[in-house]
Design an enzyme around this catalytic site. Structure first.
Site, short mmCIF file in Angstrom:
data_model
loop_
_atom_site.label_atom_id
_atom_site.label_comp_id
_atom_site.label_asym_id
_atom_site.label_seq_id
_atom_site.Cartn_x
_atom_site.Cartn_y
_atom_site.Cartn_z
N PRO A 237 17.14 76.56 21.75
CA PRO A 237 18.32 75.97 21.19
C PRO A 237 18.40 74.66 21.22
CG PRO A 237 19.24 77.84 22.90
CD PRO A 237 17.44 77.51 23.12
N MET A 238 18.91 74.00 20.13
CA MET A 238 19.07 72.51 20.22
C MET A 238 19.87 71.92 21.31
SD MET A 238 17.61 70.06 19.10
CE MET A 238 17.06 69.64 17.65
N CYS A 239 21.27 72.78 21.66
CA CYS A 239 21.92 72.22 22.49
C CYS A 239 21.37 71.92 23.71
CB CYS A 239 23.30 72.89 22.70
SG CYS A 239 22.92 74.51 23.02
N THR A 240 20.62 72.94 24.15
CA THR A 240 19.83 73.17 25.62
C THR A 240 19.04 71.72 25.67
OG1 THR A 240 19.82 75.37 25.43
CG2 THR A 240 18.43 74.19 27.03
N SER A 243 21.21 68.32 25.50
CA SER A 243 22.09 68.20 26.77
C SER A 243 21.90 68.88 28.05
CB SER A 243 23.48 68.26 26.20
OG SER A 243 23.54 69.56 25.83
#
Ligand SMILES: [Zn+2]
Length: 465
Positions: A237-240, A243
């Site tokens: 996942p891009m958020c992982t 950030s």
């Protein structure tokens, strides 16, 4: 279903035994000058006596072994990790007429597990070297190599085999092979002629996971029936990545996906090349910095390249397990002595060891094997691009570069074709036209060709209002 196959092979064998008996009278010998006392004892134990696991219709005899040694023709697709294992297993089980197809040459990184190859063979065709090795090591065995793409061989070639075993690492190649065997089926008034069925045994591995399956084309679930089992590439996942990185892979993905396009280290528009050491070195350094920031360890140059190139490490023991399962199925079907796998075996030793079998079911409207014309529902104002997207994105079709043709006003018209640059350029404007503008009508037939199948697929365009 299995009974049918059983009688099919028994009949083929019986005919062959009659031929052989006649030949022996003429030759005055059995032609097996490379045999030695007790050579096939291990196989005879399965074929020349009954047991609790034999097929209900099994009759012990010496015919089965003779069929395997003299007549049964096996095709092995792929001479890589699975292919080397398969060739060895089949040859030692008594199959002496084997062909092998592989389009690759040997790379030094293959040598740790593709045990038919040596350092001196690097650069040579896998099929040739594998065949030479087996032929010199196993007396009487004749492996014929084909240094070719499977697509370069035609149906006359494939038709000659009793059983085909696939040890491929590509879903597209698997689907093409599946389509080829389906195209060889003969239907008489809608009834499948069992004599036209060539069983397909398919093995696949990925790291510590693997599967083996038995496909009777036209009778049991085919590759395309279970296409949904091949999921799209799993991404983090891009958020992982952006950030909360926890794994070294997250740091590498951060450098690859976010920093590379932002910093453009090798100039504007330069695409990251997994085979360019300077590119990998850059991503590696950035990943290390990112990892240090979050106290993550484990970023290495090798891992960086693995993540960038999406390499899943090949595990020799997984190949050995899956190839053994596939070779066993070939033996069971060719000898008719045991009931074949029904029909999908899963193997996983990522964490402990886990395996199970289930019966994959045929899909009623399978695009490859159902014999049912497929309907596509679109509005007349839909654009051709939407049809193209449907063909490539639908989980049950997953085409790669479909070419679409239709008969418009009595003329065969190519609506879109990607594989030839000049035609792509000429037909590209069609993608933004509506179906109506292209002159297509309700119930119109569209012919679609793709690399995933040797046959052209027919769709019926159904207009929605
Ligand atoms: Zn199917």
């Amino acid at each position: 279903m299995n009974l049918l196959l059983f009688s099919l092979f028994r009949e083929k064998k019986r005919r062959r035994v009659v031929e052989l008996t006649e030949k022996m009278v003429v030759d005055g010998g059995d032609g097996h000058n490379c045999e030695w006392e007790g050579r096939w004892n291990h196989v005879k134990k399965f074929l020349e006596r009954s047991g609790p696991f034999t097929h209900p219709d099994f009759e012990p005899s010496t015919e089965s072994l003779q069929f395997m040694l003299d007549t049964c023709k096996i095709l092995v697709i792929g001479a890589g990790g699975l292919g080397c294992e398969l060739l060895k297993d089949l040859a030692l089980s008594g199959f002496h007429n084997i062909h092998v197809v592989d389009m690759d040459t040997i790379d030094v990184s293959n040598l740790n597990r593709q045990f038919l190859f040596r350092g001196k063979d690097v650069g040579r065709p896998k099929a040739d070297v594998a065949a030479d090795f087996i032929n010199s090591r196993i007396p009487g065995c004749c492996v014929i190599p084909h240094f070719k793409k499977i697509q370069d061989l035609d149906e006359t070639f494939y038709r000659q085999f009793h059983i085909i075993v696939c040890g491929l690492d590509s879903v597209v190649a698997r689907r093409w092979m599946n389509g080829m065997l389906l195209s060889l089926l003969v239907y008489d008034d809608g009834v499948l002629d069992p004599g036209s069925i060539i069983p397909l045994i398919d093995g696949g591995t990925e790291g510590f996971k693997g599967n083996a399956r038995v496909i009777l084309p036209g009778m049991t679930a085919c590759i395309d029936c279970t296409l949904e089992l091949y999921p799209p590439q799993v991404n983090f996942p891009m958020c992982t990545i952006a950030s909360m990185p926890r794994l070294p892979e997250h740091c590498i993905e951060y450098a690859r996906m976010l920093l590379w396009p932002k910093e453009k280290p090798f100039g504007d528009g330069v695409v990251l090349d997994g085979d360019d050491p300077e590119h990998i070195q850059w991503v590696y350094q950035r990943s290390l910095e990112r990892a240090a920031e979050f106290n993550i360890t484990g970023v290495t140059y090798r891992l960086t390249q693995g993540v960038v190139k999406r390499i899943i490490p090949a595990v020799a023991s997984t190949n050995a397990v899956i190839a053994a399962a596939c070779a066993t199925e070939v033996f069971k079907i060719a000898s008719s002595a045991f009931i074949p796998l029904n029909n999908y075996m899963v193997f996983n030793d990522v964490d402990g060891l886990y395996t199970y079998t289930f019966e994959a079911e045929r899909k009623e409207n399978c695009s490859a094997c159902s014999q049912v014309p497929l309907d596509m529902h679109f509005s007349p104002t839909s654009k051709l691009q939407e049809v193209l997207d449907y063909l490539t994105e639908s989980a049950s079709l997953q085409m790669k570069s479909p070419a679409i043709t239709a008969t418009v006003e009595g003329k065969n018209k190519t609506l879109y074709l990607q594989s030839v640059a000049s035609i792509e350029q000429r037909t590209r404007p069609n993608l933004s036209k509506t179906l109506k503008e292209l002159g297509l009508a309700d119930r119109q037939e569209l012919a679609v060709a793709d690399v995933t199948t040797p046959q052209t697929m027919l769709f019926r365009l159904c207009f929605t209002s």
